[in-house]
Design a protein around this motif. Sequence first.
Motif, PDB file in Angstrom:
ATOM      1  N   ALA A   1       2.907 -10.044  -9.590  1.00 45.97           N
ATOM      2  CA  ALA A   1       4.022 -10.095  -8.642  1.00 45.97           C
ATOM      3  C   ALA A   1       5.333  -9.803  -9.379  1.00 45.97           C
ATOM      4  CB  ALA A   1       4.095 -11.466  -7.980  1.00 45.97           C
ATOM      5  N   PRO A   2       6.245  -9.107  -8.736  1.00 44.48           N
ATOM      6  CA  PRO A   2       6.095  -8.511  -7.413  1.00 44.48           C
ATOM      7  C   PRO A   2       5.195  -7.270  -7.480  1.00 44.48           C
ATOM      8  CG  PRO A   2       8.204  -7.866  -8.372  1.00 44.48           C
ATOM      9  CD  PRO A   2       7.556  -8.796  -9.347  1.00 44.48           C
ATOM     10  N   ALA A   3       4.568  -6.927  -6.365  1.00 42.50           N
ATOM     11  CA  ALA A   3       3.745  -5.718  -6.323  1.00 42.50           C
ATOM     12  C   ALA A   3       4.663  -4.497  -6.280  1.00 42.50           C
ATOM     13  CB  ALA A   3       2.868  -5.736  -5.081  1.00 42.50           C
ATOM     14  N   ILE A   4       4.251  -3.445  -6.935  1.00 41.12           N
ATOM     15  CA  ILE A   4       4.972  -2.165  -6.840  1.00 41.12           C
ATOM     16  C   ILE A   4       4.484  -1.492  -5.565  1.00 41.12           C
ATOM     17  CG2 ILE A   4       5.331   0.063  -7.965  1.00 41.12           C
ATOM     18  CD1 ILE A   4       4.504  -1.696 -10.587  1.00 41.12           C
ATOM     19  N   THR A   5       5.407  -1.113  -4.706  1.00 37.89           N
ATOM     20  CA  THR A   5       5.030  -0.551  -3.402  1.00 37.89           C
ATOM     21  C   THR A   5       5.709   0.797  -3.206  1.00 37.89           C
ATOM     22  OG1 THR A   5       6.890  -1.591  -2.264  1.00 37.89           O
ATOM     23  CG2 THR A   5       4.861  -2.870  -2.402  1.00 37.89           C
ATOM     24  N   ILE A   6       5.333   1.467  -2.125  1.00 37.52           N
ATOM     25  CA  ILE A   6       5.986   2.737  -1.800  1.00 37.52           C
ATOM     26  C   ILE A   6       6.180   2.835  -0.290  1.00 37.52           C
ATOM     27  CG2 ILE A   6       3.869   4.139  -1.596  1.00 37.52           C
ATOM     28  CD1 ILE A   6       5.663   6.226  -3.357  1.00 37.52           C
ATOM     29  N   SER A   7       7.232   3.517   0.115  1.00 35.35           N
ATOM     30  CA  SER A   7       7.518   3.702   1.538  1.00 35.35           C
ATOM     31  C   SER A   7       6.567   4.728   2.135  1.00 35.35           C
ATOM     32  CB  SER A   7       8.959   4.188   1.679  1.00 35.35           C
ATOM     33  OG  SER A   7       9.106   4.925   2.878  1.00 35.35           O
ATOM     34  N   GLU A   8       6.225   4.535   3.404  1.00 34.71           N
ATOM     35  CA  GLU A   8       5.343   5.500   4.077  1.00 34.71           C
ATOM     36  C   GLU A   8       6.026   6.859   4.258  1.00 34.71           C
ATOM     37  OE1 GLU A   8       4.293   3.089   7.468  1.00 34.71           O
ATOM     38  OE2 GLU A   8       6.129   3.571   8.548  1.00 34.71           O
ATOM     39  N   LYS A   9       7.335   6.900   4.025  1.00 33.83           N
ATOM     40  CA  LYS A   9       8.082   8.160   4.136  1.00 33.83           C
ATOM     41  C   LYS A   9       8.042   8.986   2.845  1.00 33.83           C
ATOM     42  CE  LYS A   9      10.416   7.199   8.140  1.00 33.83           C
ATOM     43  NZ  LYS A   9       9.185   6.579   8.659  1.00 33.83           N
ATOM     44  N   ALA A  10       7.487   8.414   1.778  1.00 33.75           N
ATOM     45  CA  ALA A  10       7.488   9.097   0.478  1.00 33.75           C
ATOM     46  C   ALA A  10       6.546  10.307   0.503  1.00 33.75           C
ATOM     47  CB  ALA A  10       7.063   8.121  -0.606  1.00 33.75           C
TER      48      ALA A  10
ATOM     49  N   ALA B   1       3.968  10.029  -9.090  1.00 34.47           N
ATOM     50  CA  ALA B   1       4.882   9.728 -10.194  1.00 34.47           C
ATOM     51  C   ALA B   1       4.962   8.220 -10.445  1.00 34.47           C
ATOM     52  CB  ALA B   1       6.270  10.304  -9.889  1.00 34.47           C
ATOM     53  N   VAL B   2       4.960   7.421  -9.368  1.00 38.55           N
ATOM     54  CA  VAL B   2       5.012   5.952  -9.536  1.00 38.55           C
ATOM     55  C   VAL B   2       3.723   5.455 -10.195  1.00 38.55           C
ATOM     56  CG1 VAL B   2       5.159   3.733  -8.330  1.00 38.55           C
ATOM     57  CG2 VAL B   2       6.572   5.648  -7.556  1.00 38.55           C
ATOM     58  N   LEU B   3       2.580   5.965  -9.748  1.00 36.31           N
ATOM     59  CA  LEU B   3       1.291   5.536 -10.324  1.00 36.31           C
ATOM     60  C   LEU B   3       1.270   5.792 -11.832  1.00 36.31           C
ATOM     61  CD1 LEU B   3      -1.267   6.860  -7.651  1.00 36.31           C
ATOM     62  CD2 LEU B   3      -0.587   4.500  -8.027  1.00 36.31           C
ATOM     63  N   ILE B   4       1.762   6.977 -12.225  1.00 37.84           N
ATOM     64  CA  ILE B   4       1.759   7.346 -13.654  1.00 37.84           C
ATOM     65  C   ILE B   4       2.779   6.516 -14.438  1.00 37.84           C
ATOM     66  CG2 ILE B   4       2.234   9.221 -15.308  1.00 37.84           C
ATOM     67  CD1 ILE B   4      -0.431   9.516 -13.757  1.00 37.84           C
TER      68      ILE B   4
ATOM     69  N   ILE C   1      -0.546   2.309 -12.975  1.00 36.10           N
ATOM     70  CA  ILE C   1      -1.339   1.550 -12.009  1.00 36.10           C
ATOM     71  C   ILE C   1      -2.172   2.508 -11.174  1.00 36.10           C
ATOM     72  CG2 ILE C   1       0.221  -0.443 -11.896  1.00 36.10           C
ATOM     73  CD1 ILE C   1       1.456   0.793  -9.361  1.00 36.10           C
ATOM     74  N   ASN C   2      -3.078   1.941 -10.391  1.00 38.00           N
ATOM     75  CA  ASN C   2      -3.960   2.749  -9.545  1.00 38.00           C
ATOM     76  C   ASN C   2      -3.774   2.515  -8.051  1.00 38.00           C
ATOM     77  OD1 ASN C   2      -5.686   4.331 -11.309  1.00 38.00           O
ATOM     78  ND2 ASN C   2      -6.385   2.361 -12.092  1.00 38.00           N
ATOM     79  N   HIS C   3      -3.081   1.429  -7.694  1.00 37.71           N
ATOM     80  CA  HIS C   3      -2.980   1.038  -6.280  1.00 37.71           C
ATOM     81  C   HIS C   3      -1.529   0.847  -5.876  1.00 37.71           C
ATOM     82  CE1 HIS C   3      -6.866  -0.399  -7.778  1.00 37.71           C
ATOM     83  NE2 HIS C   3      -7.332  -0.112  -6.579  1.00 37.71           N
ATOM     84  N   LEU C   4      -1.159   1.435  -4.769  1.00 32.41           N
ATOM     85  CA  LEU C   4       0.204   1.288  -4.253  1.00 32.41           C
ATOM     86  C   LEU C   4       0.164   0.855  -2.790  1.00 32.41           C
ATOM     87  CD1 LEU C   4       2.348   4.425  -5.228  1.00 32.41           C
ATOM     88  CD2 LEU C   4       2.821   2.036  -5.804  1.00 32.41           C
TER      89      LEU C   4
END
Length: 120
Positions: free
Chosen positions: A9-18, A25-28, A32-35
Motif C-alpha cells: 500500500a498504496p497500490a499503484i493504479t491507472i486511470s481508465e482514460k490512459a 510505462a508504469v508497469l516497467i 510490477i505486473n498488475h495495475l
Amino acid sequence: ICSKDVMSAPAITISEKATIKEASAVLIKKRINHLPVTDPSERISGIVTSWDIAKAVACGLERLEEIITSDVICTGPEEPIEKAAEKMSKNSISALPVVDRTGKILGIITSEGLSRLIGR
Ligand code: SAM
C-alpha cells in the motif's frame, strides 16, 4: 492474518482514460505486473496486467479499454489470507486489489507477497 496485513500500500493504479503505452510505462518503471484501473471517482473499475499488454501486441489491440478486465476479483482488508489465496488459485490470477465497501483501493496483495510471508 488478513489481506491488510500482507498488502502493498498504496497500490499503484491507472486511470481508465490512459493509453496502453502509458500503462506499459508504469508497469516497467514500477517493476510490477498488475495495475488496478480507476474510474473518475477513484473507485476500482478493472485491472490491467502485463499479460493483457502481451495480448494487445499479439492481437493488434490499440485501446486500453479493449484489454482491461472489468470483472475484477478483489479482497477486503479483513478477509483471511487463506480465502484470498483460494480466490487467486481458483481463478488462476496472481493479484487481488484490496478494496473497501465503497470500491476505494486500499492496496494490493500478490502471490509474491504471500510467498514472502511464507518464506520469512
Ligand atoms: N482467469 C483466467 C482464466 O481462467 O483463463 C486466467 C488469468 S490470465 C493468466 C490473466 C488475466 O487475468 C488477465 O486478463 C488479467 O487482466 C486477469 N486478472 C488478473 N488479476 C485479476 C483479478 N484480480 N481479477 C480479475 N482478473 C484478473
